[in-house]
Design a protein around this motif. Sequence first.
Motif, PDB file in Angstrom:
ATOM      1  N   ALA A 140       0.839  -1.201   0.000  1.00  0.00           N
ATOM      2  CA  ALA A 140       0.000   0.000   0.000  1.00  0.00           C
ATOM      3  C   ALA A 140       0.873   1.250   0.000  1.00  0.00           C
ATOM      4  N   PHE A 141       1.987   1.212   0.738  1.00  0.00           N
ATOM      5  CA  PHE A 141       2.917   2.346   0.747  1.00  0.00           C
ATOM      6  C   PHE A 141       3.527   2.544  -0.642  1.00  0.00           C
ATOM      7  N   GLY A 142       3.889   1.457  -1.305  1.00  0.00           N
ATOM      8  CA  GLY A 142       4.456   1.565  -2.650  1.00  0.00           C
ATOM      9  C   GLY A 142       3.489   2.177  -3.633  1.00  0.00           C
ATOM     10  N   ILE A 143       2.209   1.810  -3.519  1.00  0.00           N
ATOM     11  CA  ILE A 143       1.180   2.400  -4.382  1.00  0.00           C
ATOM     12  C   ILE A 143       1.056   3.887  -4.086  1.00  0.00           C
ATOM     13  N   LEU A 144       1.087   4.258  -2.800  1.00  0.00           N
ATOM     14  CA  LEU A 144       0.998   5.665  -2.410  1.00  0.00           C
ATOM     15  C   LEU A 144       2.138   6.472  -3.022  1.00  0.00           C
ATOM     16  N   VAL A 145       3.360   5.973  -2.946  1.00  0.00           N
ATOM     17  CA  VAL A 145       4.510   6.686  -3.509  1.00  0.00           C
ATOM     18  C   VAL A 145       4.345   6.850  -5.017  1.00  0.00           C
ATOM     19  N   GLU A 146       3.886   5.809  -5.689  1.00  0.00           N
ATOM     20  CA  GLU A 146       3.665   5.884  -7.136  1.00  0.00           C
ATOM     21  C   GLU A 146       2.630   6.960  -7.476  1.00  0.00           C
ATOM     22  N   GLU A 147       1.558   7.017  -6.698  1.00  0.00           N
ATOM     23  CA  GLU A 147       0.527   8.031  -6.937  1.00  0.00           C
ATOM     24  C   GLU A 147       1.063   9.439  -6.686  1.00  0.00           C
ATOM     25  N   LEU A 148       1.856   9.600  -5.635  1.00  0.00           N
ATOM     26  CA  LEU A 148       2.395  10.917  -5.313  1.00  0.00           C
ATOM     27  C   LEU A 148       3.371  11.394  -6.381  1.00  0.00           C
ATOM     28  N   GLY A 176       2.989  10.901  -9.389  1.00  0.00           N
ATOM     29  CA  GLY A 176       2.121  11.419 -10.442  1.00  0.00           C
ATOM     30  C   GLY A 176       1.637  12.826 -10.166  1.00  0.00           C
ATOM     31  N   CYS A 177       1.793  13.293  -8.922  1.00  0.00           N
ATOM     32  CA  CYS A 177       1.408  14.662  -8.545  1.00  0.00           C
ATOM     33  C   CYS A 177       2.606  15.588  -8.462  1.00  0.00           C
ATOM     34  N   CYS A 178       3.761  15.092  -8.860  1.00  0.00           N
ATOM     35  CA  CYS A 178       5.000  15.852  -8.707  1.00  0.00           C
ATOM     36  C   CYS A 178       5.516  16.293 -10.074  1.00  0.00           C
ATOM     37  N   ASP A 179       5.969  17.525 -10.162  1.00  0.00           N
ATOM     38  CA  ASP A 179       6.482  18.045 -11.426  1.00  0.00           C
ATOM     39  C   ASP A 179       7.878  17.521 -11.737  1.00  0.00           C
ATOM     40  N   GLN A 180       8.489  16.847 -10.802  1.00  0.00           N
ATOM     41  CA  GLN A 180       9.855  16.354 -10.958  1.00  0.00           C
ATOM     42  C   GLN A 180       9.883  14.863 -10.665  1.00  0.00           C
ATOM     43  N   ASP A 181      10.497  14.089 -11.534  1.00  0.00           N
ATOM     44  CA  ASP A 181      10.566  12.648 -11.324  1.00  0.00           C
ATOM     45  C   ASP A 181      11.762  12.316 -10.431  1.00  0.00           C
ATOM     46  N   ASP A 182      11.741  11.120  -9.862  1.00  0.00           N
ATOM     47  CA  ASP A 182      12.846  10.681  -9.020  1.00  0.00           C
ATOM     48  C   ASP A 182      13.002   9.173  -9.183  1.00  0.00           C
ATOM     49  N   GLN A 183      14.099   8.752  -9.777  1.00  0.00           N
ATOM     50  CA  GLN A 183      14.300   7.347 -10.074  1.00  0.00           C
ATOM     51  C   GLN A 183      14.405   6.516  -8.803  1.00  0.00           C
ATOM     52  N   GLY A 184      15.023   7.077  -7.761  1.00  0.00           N
ATOM     53  CA  GLY A 184      15.146   6.343  -6.507  1.00  0.00           C
ATOM     54  C   GLY A 184      13.798   6.024  -5.884  1.00  0.00           C
ATOM     55  N   LEU A 185      12.889   6.996  -5.898  1.00  0.00           N
ATOM     56  CA  LEU A 185      11.552   6.760  -5.363  1.00  0.00           C
ATOM     57  C   LEU A 185      10.790   5.751  -6.212  1.00  0.00           C
ATOM     58  N   ARG A 186      10.990   5.805  -7.528  1.00  0.00           N
ATOM     59  CA  ARG A 186      10.311   4.832  -8.392  1.00  0.00           C
ATOM     60  C   ARG A 186      10.824   3.419  -8.121  1.00  0.00           C
ATOM     61  N   GLU A 187      12.124   3.294  -7.913  1.00  0.00           N
ATOM     62  CA  GLU A 187      12.682   1.974  -7.598  1.00  0.00           C
ATOM     63  C   GLU A 187      12.156   1.467  -6.259  1.00  0.00           C
ATOM     64  N   LEU A 188      12.034   2.372  -5.272  1.00  0.00           N
ATOM     65  CA  LEU A 188      11.482   1.980  -3.987  1.00  0.00           C
ATOM     66  C   LEU A 188      10.037   1.539  -4.137  1.00  0.00           C
ATOM     67  N   SER A 189       9.247   2.285  -4.905  1.00  0.00           N
ATOM     68  CA  SER A 189       7.849   1.927  -5.127  1.00  0.00           C
ATOM     69  C   SER A 189       7.729   0.549  -5.764  1.00  0.00           C
ATOM     70  N   ARG A 190       8.548   0.268  -6.752  1.00  0.00           N
ATOM     71  CA  ARG A 190       8.511  -1.045  -7.415  1.00  0.00           C
ATOM     72  C   ARG A 190       8.890  -2.157  -6.441  1.00  0.00           C
ATOM     73  N   ALA A 191       9.916  -1.911  -5.623  1.00  0.00           N
ATOM     74  CA  ALA A 191      10.339  -2.929  -4.653  1.00  0.00           C
ATOM     75  C   ALA A 191       9.218  -3.233  -3.658  1.00  0.00           C
ATOM     76  N   CYS A 192       8.483  -2.216  -3.265  1.00  0.00           N
ATOM     77  CA  CYS A 192       7.390  -2.386  -2.306  1.00  0.00           C
ATOM     78  C   CYS A 192       6.189  -3.102  -2.915  1.00  0.00           C
ATOM     79  N   GLN A 193       6.077  -3.090  -4.241  1.00  0.00           N
ATOM     80  CA  GLN A 193       4.915  -3.677  -4.901  1.00  0.00           C
ATOM     81  C   GLN A 193       5.206  -5.000  -5.587  1.00  0.00           C
ATOM     82  N   GLN A 194       6.412  -5.523  -5.457  1.00  0.00           N
ATOM     83  CA  GLN A 194       6.728  -6.765  -6.158  1.00  0.00           C
ATOM     84  C   GLN A 194       5.810  -7.889  -5.700  1.00  0.00           C
ATOM     85  N   ALA A 195       5.545  -8.834  -6.600  1.00  0.00           N
ATOM     86  CA  ALA A 195       4.536  -9.870  -6.379  1.00  0.00           C
ATOM     87  C   ALA A 195       4.887 -10.802  -5.222  1.00  0.00           C
TER      88      ALA A 195
END
Length: 437
Positions: free
Chosen positions: A383-391, A393-412
């Motif tokens: 749920a935290f990984g989904i939250l980071v991914e959604e946030l 989407g509300c940010c004007d600046q991307d961050d690869q580290g946060l995206r990697e964290l989000s993916r790690a939190c959502q792995q199957a």
Amino acid sequence: MHTLDDLRAGRLAGITRLDLSQGLTAFPDEIYTLADSLEVLNLTDNALSELPDDLHRLTRLKVLFCSNNRFGQLPLGIGSCPALETVAFRGNQITQVDARAFPATLRSLVLTDNRLEQLPEGLGDCAQLQKLMLAGNRLSALPADLASCQRLELLRIACNRLTALPDWLLTLPRLAWLAYADNPLRKGYAAPSVDNHCPVLHWADVCLDEQLGSGASGVIYRAHLQGRQTPLAVKIYKGAITSDGSPLAEMDACIAAGAHPQLVRVAGRIDDHPQHLPALVMEMIDSHWLNLAGPPSLDGCTRDSYPASRRLTLPALRRLAAGIASVCAHLHARGLSHGDLYAHNILFDEDGQCLLGDFGAASFHPHDDGLAAKALERLEVRAFGILVEELLGCCDQDDQGLRELSRACQQADVLARPGFAEVVAHGSLQEPSRPTP
């Protein structure tokens, strides 16, 4: 709200949503005149006990609400509706469900507050099922084929008669929001004693001011204590089952959560309310806090609705995510799952400061390093990984580290996800150090 007179006079031709609440005891055949357009049919708060077998004539119907009626079984006609995705029969007297009543396109099923002792095998055939709400029934087990619902994300099974959580439940690859309080589960799942660390306040010392809000679990008032002007909030809990579970379980969780910068402070509990209602006294939340998002829409099903204007700077996003990770680590260290880790339960400000609220879906888990505790924590990590991914989407600046964290939190693989302590320490959540002058 619409009327039968308008429907019969043809004044509702072409509408996509029909809301009828007029003490109906039989399904009005005139509804079929809307078959070419009707997508949402709301028959909540009537006296219905049956629906016709030819409900499939409503070929465009996506959503059916029939809560607070007199149904004793889930109508079989529902199962033949070709486009039906959301089915809600909360607060009826349903004791029987036949698998033939499950439409193939089912995404959300709400059977909260009924009299179900068992569910049939067949839910596993609903490959699109994302949301299943069963709180307030009499279930002692879940159908084994529910393990086949690999898209299931939200499950409410609080206030039933379950003595164990099935092993397969803890391995579902997309499950992120789970509530299971008030079941006779084995030792380790019960609420701890809160008598020693929550002050007891007396009702006679509490002065209620205006009502601030009302929800499924209780009513909140602005208040203050006798002789003090510091504003407080008093939540007086109701006894009814909510969609998430028991208001009393929510109260226990609020107390057991303890103190943390991202939690609203509990000032004390009230045990001597004149109507014997449980109540909590909390600090007043400042008016500058904003809701991060709105709850899921019908189309979103399990995904929050963010206002189009919601924008975050990257530093604020990072600070917000770090705060939520920290409070979740704090809760799970106490053996407590929030169960509803969503943006709509988070208050924030433009700097990224935040508060996590609404413990209505909270559940206790074993306070150890065992397999169940690890898995239940990592369900919430998703749920935290989904939250980071959604946030992001509300940010004007991307961050690869946060995206990697989000993916790690959502792995199957549930147990391959990081725990919240690891999430807190992740480099993407750390504030960049300022150069020394």
